[in-house]
Write an enzyme that holds these catalytic residues in place. Structure first.
Site, PDB file in Angstrom:
ATOM      1  N   HIS A  34      -1.706   6.878   7.686  1.00 47.99           N
ATOM      2  CA  HIS A  34      -0.783   7.804   7.009  1.00 47.99           C
ATOM      3  C   HIS A  34      -1.484   9.131   6.705  1.00 47.99           C
ATOM      4  O   HIS A  34      -0.902  10.200   6.870  1.00 47.99           O
ATOM      5  CB  HIS A  34      -0.298   7.212   5.688  1.00 47.99           C
ATOM      6  N   HIS A  80      -3.319   0.844   8.081  1.00 46.23           N
ATOM      7  CA  HIS A  80      -1.991   1.457   7.944  1.00 46.23           C
ATOM      8  C   HIS A  80      -2.051   2.693   7.029  1.00 46.23           C
ATOM      9  O   HIS A  80      -1.495   3.744   7.363  1.00 46.23           O
ATOM     10  CB  HIS A  80      -1.019   0.406   7.385  1.00 46.23           C
ATOM     11  N   GLU A  81      -2.734   2.556   5.887  1.00 42.46           N
ATOM     12  CA  GLU A  81      -2.753   3.660   4.912  1.00 42.46           C
ATOM     13  C   GLU A  81      -3.657   4.811   5.366  1.00 42.46           C
ATOM     14  O   GLU A  81      -3.315   5.978   5.148  1.00 42.46           O
ATOM     15  CB  GLU A  81      -3.170   3.160   3.526  1.00 42.46           C
ATOM     16  N   GLY A 107       0.825  -1.206   0.000  1.00 38.89           N
ATOM     17  CA  GLY A 107       0.000   0.000   0.000  1.00 38.89           C
ATOM     18  C   GLY A 107       0.855   1.251   0.000  1.00 38.89           C
ATOM     19  O   GLY A 107       2.061   1.197   0.273  1.00 38.89           O
ATOM     20  N   CYS A 124       6.995  -0.347   6.654  1.00 41.15           N
ATOM     21  CA  CYS A 124       6.492   0.821   5.918  1.00 41.15           C
ATOM     22  C   CYS A 124       7.588   1.310   4.975  1.00 41.15           C
ATOM     23  O   CYS A 124       8.759   1.355   5.361  1.00 41.15           O
ATOM     24  CB  CYS A 124       6.118   1.919   6.915  1.00 41.15           C
ATOM     25  N   LEU A 125       7.179   1.689   3.762  1.00 43.49           N
ATOM     26  CA  LEU A 125       8.157   2.175   2.783  1.00 43.49           C
ATOM     27  C   LEU A 125       8.822   3.477   3.233  1.00 43.49           C
ATOM     28  O   LEU A 125       9.891   3.814   2.746  1.00 43.49           O
ATOM     29  CB  LEU A 125       7.474   2.384   1.427  1.00 43.49           C
ATOM     30  N   GLN A 142       2.999  10.041   1.501  1.00 38.62           N
ATOM     31  CA  GLN A 142       4.311   9.435   1.296  1.00 38.62           C
ATOM     32  C   GLN A 142       4.982   9.883  -0.003  1.00 38.62           C
ATOM     33  O   GLN A 142       6.173   9.665  -0.189  1.00 38.62           O
ATOM     34  CB  GLN A 142       4.195   7.906   1.296  1.00 38.62           C
TER      35      GLN A 142
END
Ligand code: NI
Length: 178
Positions: A136, A132-133, A46, A90-91, A51
């Site tokens: 963000h 998670h997204e 995701g 996480c990226l 981000q």
């Protein structure tokens, strides 16, 4: 489509709240497609618009077994049930993973890429990714949900040969990193 640079901590945009999308524009759709390409290239499940430096409520998700990416605008967790401990990465925090607390099931609502409202229930990896997204978009990172402080860890310690030049290495030492 284009691959966008992914912001990493401590970039302040990762800690800000993204704004609701009021109307659908080609720019929004084009950004969402770029986010899909960026997520795929990075090997993520995701990605949220924060981000890639855009404070708009857009997330993209692609589960490993799915062929199509999901694009959600103005996503909302309507209801979250249960609690489980699960590993997450996480990226925007490359090289780390942690054990976090997530819900077992959620009820989710968003607008799709046609600006049509969709609602569904999710569990397992999908609910974890959605939580998670959406986090963000609210400036929240998974490290805010760690089970305990110690449950954040590096995926792999760099080997000394990757971080030191030949001259820096003390070859007389018999110490080995395992
Ligand atoms: Ni993330």
């Amino acid at each position: 489509m284009a691959i966008l640079p992914i912001l990493e901590i401590p970039n302040p945009l990762l800690r800000q709240r993204a704004k609701k999308i009021r109307s659908l524009s080609n720019k929004t759709i084009s950004l969402a497609h770029d986010m899909v390409e960026t997520m795929r290239e990075a090997g993520g499940v995701g990605l949220a618009a924060n981000q890639v430096g855009v404070l708009q409520r857009i997330i993209v998700i692609q589960l490993p077994e799915e062929e199509e990416a999901r694009i959600y605008l103005n996503p909302e967790i309507l209801k979250a049930t249960g609690s489980r401990k699960i590993e997450e990465g996480c990226l925007s925090l490359p090289g780390y993973r942690g054990i976090v607390t997530r819900s077992i099931k959620i009820r989710f609502q968003a607008l799709d890429s046609n600006f049509k409202t969709i609602k569904f229930k999710a569990d397992n990896l999908l609910s974890q990714a959605l939580e998670h997204e959406v986090d963000h978009l609210n400036g929240i990172l998974y490290t805010d949900h760690l089970v305990e402080h110690e449950s954040l860890y590096k995926i792999e310690e760099p080997k000394p040969t990757e971080t030191l030049s030949e001259d820096d290495l003390d070859t007389s030492s018999s110490f080995t990193i395992k």
